[in-house]
Structures are given as structure tokens and as C-alpha cells.
Design a protein around this motif. Structure first.
Motif, PDB file in Angstrom:
ATOM      1  N   LEU A  11       0.836  -1.203   0.000  1.00  0.00           N
ATOM      2  CA  LEU A  11       0.000   0.000   0.000  1.00  0.00           C
ATOM      3  C   LEU A  11       0.868   1.249   0.000  1.00  0.00           C
ATOM      4  O   LEU A  11       1.974   1.267   0.554  1.00  0.00           O
ATOM      5  CB  LEU A  11      -0.912   0.013   1.227  1.00  0.00           C
ATOM      6  N   ASP A  12       0.335   2.328  -0.599  1.00  0.00           N
ATOM      7  CA  ASP A  12       1.029   3.608  -0.543  1.00  0.00           C
ATOM      8  C   ASP A  12       0.596   4.354   0.718  1.00  0.00           C
ATOM      9  O   ASP A  12      -0.159   3.845   1.547  1.00  0.00           O
ATOM     10  CB  ASP A  12       0.783   4.434  -1.809  1.00  0.00           C
ATOM     11  N   ARG A  13       1.036   5.600   0.858  1.00  0.00           N
ATOM     12  CA  ARG A  13       0.761   6.348   2.091  1.00  0.00           C
ATOM     13  C   ARG A  13      -0.714   6.674   2.267  1.00  0.00           C
ATOM     14  O   ARG A  13      -1.161   6.982   3.364  1.00  0.00           O
ATOM     15  CB  ARG A  13       1.563   7.656   2.092  1.00  0.00           C
ATOM     16  N   ASP A  14      -1.509   6.634   1.171  1.00  0.00           N
ATOM     17  CA  ASP A  14      -2.938   6.904   1.258  1.00  0.00           C
ATOM     18  C   ASP A  14      -3.766   5.641   1.414  1.00  0.00           C
ATOM     19  O   ASP A  14      -4.992   5.695   1.391  1.00  0.00           O
ATOM     20  CB  ASP A  14      -3.398   7.653   0.004  1.00  0.00           C
ATOM     21  N   THR A  97       7.450  -0.196   4.451  1.00  0.00           N
ATOM     22  CA  THR A  97       6.435  -0.703   3.533  1.00  0.00           C
ATOM     23  C   THR A  97       5.247  -1.241   4.317  1.00  0.00           C
ATOM     24  O   THR A  97       5.422  -2.022   5.258  1.00  0.00           O
ATOM     25  CB  THR A  97       7.006  -1.817   2.634  1.00  0.00           C
ATOM     26  N   THR A  98       4.058  -0.831   3.926  1.00  0.00           N
ATOM     27  CA  THR A  98       2.835  -1.343   4.530  1.00  0.00           C
ATOM     28  C   THR A  98       2.269  -2.433   3.639  1.00  0.00           C
ATOM     29  O   THR A  98       2.015  -2.207   2.451  1.00  0.00           O
ATOM     30  CB  THR A  98       1.791  -0.218   4.714  1.00  0.00           C
ATOM     31  N   LYS A 178      -5.335  17.917  -4.762  1.00  0.00           N
ATOM     32  CA  LYS A 178      -4.313  17.097  -5.405  1.00  0.00           C
ATOM     33  C   LYS A 178      -3.434  16.398  -4.380  1.00  0.00           C
ATOM     34  O   LYS A 178      -3.090  15.210  -4.523  1.00  0.00           O
ATOM     35  CB  LYS A 178      -3.442  17.984  -6.314  1.00  0.00           C
ATOM     36  N   VAL A 179      -3.067  17.116  -3.323  1.00  0.00           N
ATOM     37  CA  VAL A 179      -2.202  16.543  -2.286  1.00  0.00           C
ATOM     38  C   VAL A 179      -2.924  15.438  -1.528  1.00  0.00           C
ATOM     39  O   VAL A 179      -2.352  14.388  -1.228  1.00  0.00           O
ATOM     40  CB  VAL A 179      -1.721  17.648  -1.322  1.00  0.00           C
ATOM     41  N   VAL A 180      -4.202  15.663  -1.215  1.00  0.00           N
ATOM     42  CA  VAL A 180      -4.925  14.728  -0.355  1.00  0.00           C
ATOM     43  C   VAL A 180      -5.551  13.585  -1.142  1.00  0.00           C
ATOM     44  O   VAL A 180      -5.463  12.422  -0.750  1.00  0.00           O
ATOM     45  CB  VAL A 180      -6.009  15.485   0.452  1.00  0.00           C
TER      46      VAL A 180
END
Length: 320
Positions: A11-14, A97-98, A178-180
Motif C-alpha cells: 500500500l502507498d501512504r494513502d 512498507t505497509t 491534489k495533495v490529499v
């Protein structure tokens, strides 16, 4: 082809899936070495960071020879330790890494309905109509307030300033989106800003008209409340595509900001002018045909003026 036993997702940070790996056999090794079944390019992982195994007791994870250990659903494990994985979906934190392990038979969360776009924000005709309406209001404002022969130049300046403010305001919200959310939604924010501009213009004019029509000066004195309400509603719609996805959370955040701004405005008025409202009396006169309040004859007017004079004299006496 054999049916996969499970899926391991990076998974990514989101929390979005960056990579997905099929688990077709046990044991299943994860690390940086090329001999692993799942190879991850993370400098904080060991050569064989963890191994997923299955035996009579169930699915387990075994931590390899690593300095950083492994976090299993919040439980911290060090090298050589193991843990049972009883849940159909388990989160693993390996290095930076998640990982999410999903097995067959997991219970999926209900489908989330996409929020429908309001009719006022749909389609290009609405966008062009909003632009024309804003342009018309700017033309009328400059024509009514400028000296003869200067309104065209003043309109050009006002249009340039408004366009800059509109693009800057929408651009900031698009950057937050865009950031969120990874999507800018620039068109959405432009439409919301245009409707907020029209709403603020109406909210600023209507109280004065009603105050003159009904002879209620308080409506004009507290006309600033209307634009604050319009901006609060606009922020709710901005946040719909920017940061806060929950309707109740959006309303709470905006409600707090609205109360703060309104309280600050009222406090400044009370501190500087010793009154809550902006004006002591009606500051705009409209065509007499708009009046619905009963008229007063000269004698009634003079009586009211005499009473006002007495109040002013008393106030001056107290001041000195």
C-alpha cells in the motif's frame, strides 16, 4: 492454474494498492533478495524479512533476520518471533512498507455511493452562465459607482482583479485536493467559487433592500451575516472534493470557522463602535415604490427627531 491462496498487497501512504502479489503456495517469502516470492525494493527490509507459513495451527508469519522487526496488526515482533494470523485481512508493517494480506472468504465493506454532483455545478452551460452573471454584476457595479466615461476602465480593472482572485482561490483548493486525493478537481472548485461570488453579491444587497422596504434597519446593520453563511456553504462544497469526505465532519469544521469569523466581526464592532451591527441607520435609498412600511407625516417625524435629540444630549452629557 491453481486458485490463489491469498493476496499480498503493498500500500502507498494513502492506503491505495501500489502492487499486488498472488500467494499460490506456502511458505511465501518476502524481502529484498531475488530468491523471495515477493521482492520489495525497500532499504529498511532484510534479505528475507518475513515468511508466511501454513500448518495445522493455521496461517503464521515468521520474522526473519532483520534489525527493524515487523509490526502485525499493531503488535511488534523482533527477529525470530512468529504470530498467528487469524483474521481474513491483516496489516503488516515491514520496514517502511505497509503490506495487507487478504485471504479468500474475507467480508467486504459495503459499496460506497459516489456523491452526486448538484445540478448547479453540472455542465458547461452552467459554468458559462455563471461567468456571464458575474460579468453582468461587475458591469452594473462599475456603471453605478463610477464617474461618467470611466466605468469601462474601472470594469476592466475589476475584471482583472476578480479573475486573479478566482484563479488563486480555486488553485489553492485544487492544490489541497491534489495533495490529499491525488486529483485536483479544478473545475469543481471554479464552479463553487463562481456560485459563492454570486451568492455573496445577493446576500450583501438583499438585506439592505428588505430593510428599506420594511423599515427594519437591523437587517441592513447585520447584512454581513449573509456573506459569511454563503462562504461557509461554499467551503462545505470545496471540502467535498478536497480533504474531509464525511458530511458531518465537513459541517463541524465549517461551522466552527463560521462561528469564529462571525464572533470576531461582532467583537470588533462592539469594541470600536460600542454596537454589534455595522450601521446605525439605513445608508442606501431605493425607489419609493419598493416601500411597504407605512409612511409617517411630518409631525410624527419631528416627534421622533425630538426623542432622538434627547437621547443624543444624554449620551454627550455622560461622555463629558
Amino acid at each position: 492454474m491453481n486458485e490463489p491462496l491469498a493476496f499480498l498487497e503493498a500500500l502507498d501512504r494513502d492506503g491505495q494498492v501500489r502492487h499486488q502479489f498472488k500467494v499460490n503456495h506456502w511458505p511465501f517469502c518476502v524481502g529484498r533478495a531475488l530468491e523471495n516470492d515477493c521482492i520489495l525494493d525497500d532499504p529498511h527490509l532484510a534479505a528475507c524479512h518475513l515468511t508466511l507459513t501454513h500448518d495445522a495451527s493455521g496461517l503464521q508469519v515468521l520474522v526473519g533476520e532483520t534489525l527493524n522487526g515487523l509490526s502485525v496488526a499493531g503488535q511488534r515482533l523482533v527477529a525470530g518471533q512468529s504470530a498467528l494470523l487469524n483474521e481474513p485481512v491483516v496489516l503488516l508493517q515491514a520496514g517502511s512498507t505497509t503490506l495487507r494480506l487478504r485471504r479468500l472468504g474475507e467480508t467486504l465493506a459495503p459499496e460506497v455511493r459516489i456523491e452526486a454532483r448538484p445540478l448547479a455545478l453540472r455542465g458547461r452551460p452552467v459554468l458559462w452562465g455563471s461567468l456571464i452573471a458575474v460579468g453582468f454584476l461587475l458591469v452594473m457595479f462599475e456603471w453605478l459607482t463610477s464617474d461618467p466615461g470611466e466605468w469601462v476602465l474601472n470594469f476592466g480593472q475589476s475584471l482583472f482583479i476578480y479573475a486573479g482572485v478566482l484563479m488563486s482561490w480555486s488553485g489553492v483548493w485544487a492544490l489541497v485536493s491534489k495533495v490529499v486525493t491525488r486529483r485536483s478537481h479544478f473545475g469543481w472548485h471554479v464552479r463553487v467559487a463562481l456560485w459563492a461570488s454570486l451568492g455573496c453579491a445577493v446576500a450583501a444587497v438583499v438585506p439592505g433592500c428588505l430593510a428599506f422596504t420594511l423599515s427594519w434597519p437591523a437587517l441592513s446593520s447585520f447584512a454581513f451575516v449573509g456573506p459569511y453563511l454563503v462562504m461557509a456553504l461554499a467551503m462545505i462544497y470545496h471540502l467535498r472534493k478536497a480533504a474531509v469526505q464525511n458530511e458531518a465532519s465537513r459541517c463541524k469544521v465549517v461551522g466552527l470557522l463560521f462561528c469564529l469569523a462571525l464572533g470576531l466581526h461582532l467583537g470588533v464592532n462592539q469594541t470600536l463602535n460600542s454596537r454589534w451591527g455595522d450601521d446605525l441607520y439605513l445608508t442606501h435609498l431605493y425607489p419609493s415604490q419598493m416601500r411597504l412600511a407605512p409612511t409617517q407625516n411630518l409631525e410624527q417625524f419631528m416627534q421622533g427627531a425630538t426623542a432622538l435629540q434627547s437621547a443624543v444630549d444624554d449620551s454627550l452629557a455622560e461622555g463629558f
